[in-house]
Motif scaffolding. Sequence first.
Motif, PDB file in Angstrom:
ATOM      1  N   ASN B 218      59.614  -3.424 -47.656  1.00  0.00           N
ATOM      2  CA  ASN B 218      58.153  -3.505 -47.692  1.00  0.00           C
ATOM      3  C   ASN B 218      57.539  -2.799 -46.495  1.00  0.00           C
ATOM      4  OD1 ASN B 218      55.571  -5.288 -46.840  1.00  0.00           O
ATOM      5  ND2 ASN B 218      55.716  -5.135 -49.054  1.00  0.00           N
ATOM      6  N   HIS B 224      52.517   1.625 -50.527  1.00  0.00           N
ATOM      7  CA  HIS B 224      51.775   0.494 -51.094  1.00  0.00           C
ATOM      8  C   HIS B 224      50.511   0.064 -50.337  1.00  0.00           C
ATOM      9  CE1 HIS B 224      53.667  -2.128 -48.056  1.00  0.00           C
ATOM     10  NE2 HIS B 224      52.763  -3.026 -48.371  1.00  0.00           N
ATOM     11  N   HIS B 229      47.034  -3.436 -50.940  1.00  0.00           N
ATOM     12  CA  HIS B 229      46.155  -4.133 -50.006  1.00  0.00           C
ATOM     13  C   HIS B 229      44.731  -3.587 -50.093  1.00  0.00           C
ATOM     14  CE1 HIS B 229      49.774  -5.867 -48.598  1.00  0.00           C
ATOM     15  NE2 HIS B 229      50.211  -4.794 -47.983  1.00  0.00           N
ATOM     16  N   VAL B 365      45.921  -9.007 -45.733  1.00  0.00           N
ATOM     17  CA  VAL B 365      46.748  -7.870 -46.143  1.00  0.00           C
ATOM     18  C   VAL B 365      48.246  -8.161 -46.012  1.00  0.00           C
ATOM     19  CG1 VAL B 365      44.987  -6.150 -45.677  1.00  0.00           C
ATOM     20  CG2 VAL B 365      46.545  -6.810 -43.854  1.00  0.00           C
ATOM     21  N   ASP B 369      52.063  -9.179 -49.954  1.00  0.00           N
ATOM     22  CA  ASP B 369      53.420  -8.622 -49.840  1.00  0.00           C
ATOM     23  C   ASP B 369      54.465  -9.628 -50.316  1.00  0.00           C
ATOM     24  OD1 ASP B 369      52.885  -6.036 -48.741  1.00  0.00           O
ATOM     25  OD2 ASP B 369      52.499  -6.966 -46.799  1.00  0.00           O
TER      26      ASP B 369
END
Lengths: 156, 422
Positions: B218, B224, B229, B365, B369
């Motif tokens: 991640n 991403h 986010h 944010v 995840d």
Amino acid sequence: MSFEDWMALNQLYSDYAIAVDSGRWDSWPEFFIEDCSYRLQPRENYDRGFPLATLSFESKGMLKDRVYGIQETLFHDPYYQRHVVGTPVIRKLEAGRIHAEANYAVFRTKLSGLSTVYNVGRTIDEVVRTEAGFKFASRLVIYDSEMIPNSIIYPI
Amino acid sequence: MNAPHLETPPIPLSSLRWERGTSRIPFAAYNDPELHKRELQRFFYDKHWCYVGLEAEIPKPGDFKRTNVGERSVLLVRAMDSAIHVVENACAHRGVAFCRERHGNRDAFVCPYHQWNYALDGRLRGVPMRHGVKRDGVVQGGMPADFKLADHGLTKLKVAVRGGVVFASFDHQVESFEDFLGPDILRYFDRLFDGRKLHVLGYNRQRIPGNWKLMQENIKDPYHPGLLHTWFVVFGLWRADNQSQMVMDAKGRHAAMISTRGNAGTVSEVSRVSSFKQTMNLHDPRFLDIVPEPWWNGPTAVMTTLFPSVILQQQVNSVSTRQIIPDGHGHFDFVWTHFGFEDDTPEMTQRRLRQANLFGPAGFVSADDGEVIEFSQETFEAKPGHRTLVELGGDEVANTDHMVTETLIRGMYRYWREVMES
Ligand code: FES
Ligand SMILES: [Fe+2]
């Protein structure tokens, strides 16, 4: 404290729980005065005097920003939450201000999932009298839960 | 207890199907229990340094903190002479994980079961009834004549301290911490931990139902943030065309994602923070009250992944370590330690705490995840014969000066294969 005030205080706690369980997130900031504090903090940090909180909001505006985050930006698995809140204990009465605490447990139910214990702790609160009735000036939510089961999206 | 490690028997890694280098990762790499044991042995217990904490968590002689290296419980301890030790929380007698507190101050460790007594550096100091018990002038029992205290201390880990951060290894032959990081990653480590004293602001702990490697991935995935986010994008903190660099060590195991906001904000600019959509404004702009700090030397965010155990976060004024504690293949614990520096003003401390709302298990944010990691793992379990696809930017492994790439993930799996298949 008058019987009416005691009733109103209990009603505030119940209404808050119902509001944060209902999915009507917009109603959540309205339980607070403008110049408020909402902090969701692990018991570990609280007991050891560490200032970090999992969420730490210092104004009603910040609560509204959180609502926007929940509704528009935070991608998450949808879930139901259900608060079970104990009767508040009055710690101190001042003119126009009540210091109170209450235990709580929150259960989480994910779609197609079992209901599980999600977050458990107590709230340490300051409630003030306003023209619109009792509101929270401050909610310090201290959770015992040692591990957050992945994430917390909705307000506790 | 410093016995040589038992090597896990080779397992048919050939059953894992790789294509195009490491740009297609078999789902089985995330859920095979035998592979998981081999990963623990080869990444967490041998030849690697694992994060155990900050010196600031154990400032005084006798202070200790309980944490983990891989799935093993260890104690980070400051001895009476101020030296830092890391010992395994496992009694040399019958294995009891004797220390139950998560932190505290002691002058010795005593196992509750039979009162074996250990010095803070792990040496065994005494054993009850070692010389037996006398009755009617006759000594009954006791330890064998050749029993030596020196042979039965706690397992000691090798320790490296740099910039106030403590790493440990069960492998006493491990290369130096500096060599382990390599010069390119060490530079970013030293940028954050530049010798100033740290102070701990507090912890967040979350249990994420996914394989531990997914968290490394991640933070090696610049694809991403601008997509998942939304908050970053809406409030102008992230743009895919931000100046950025993806940097790896020579082995591809560690990485730094370095980015610089186009208009690194001053307070006044940020307090009018206008968004991507122009109409979106924060009700309370203090969430983004960003004040550039001299030590940044440019970049506004540097996310460093040190394989296998920790992520170092600098996102504008918010700094933290994020420790990965694997626990079976099905989930891992993720421990955030937010901190500040000795020369922080009260305003800066307040700013770091406020910006911490963006991160952690509920962060604007970061919460998402953990969510997507959980959903990836669900599919891996259900469909072990399939594979992921990490081909943004091709199938090679190389540093880049943009973020439109999954090269860091490919680098990590190139290293994973080297170690796991040898
Ligand atoms: S198990 Fe620790 S003293 Fe016996
Ligand atoms: Fe992310």
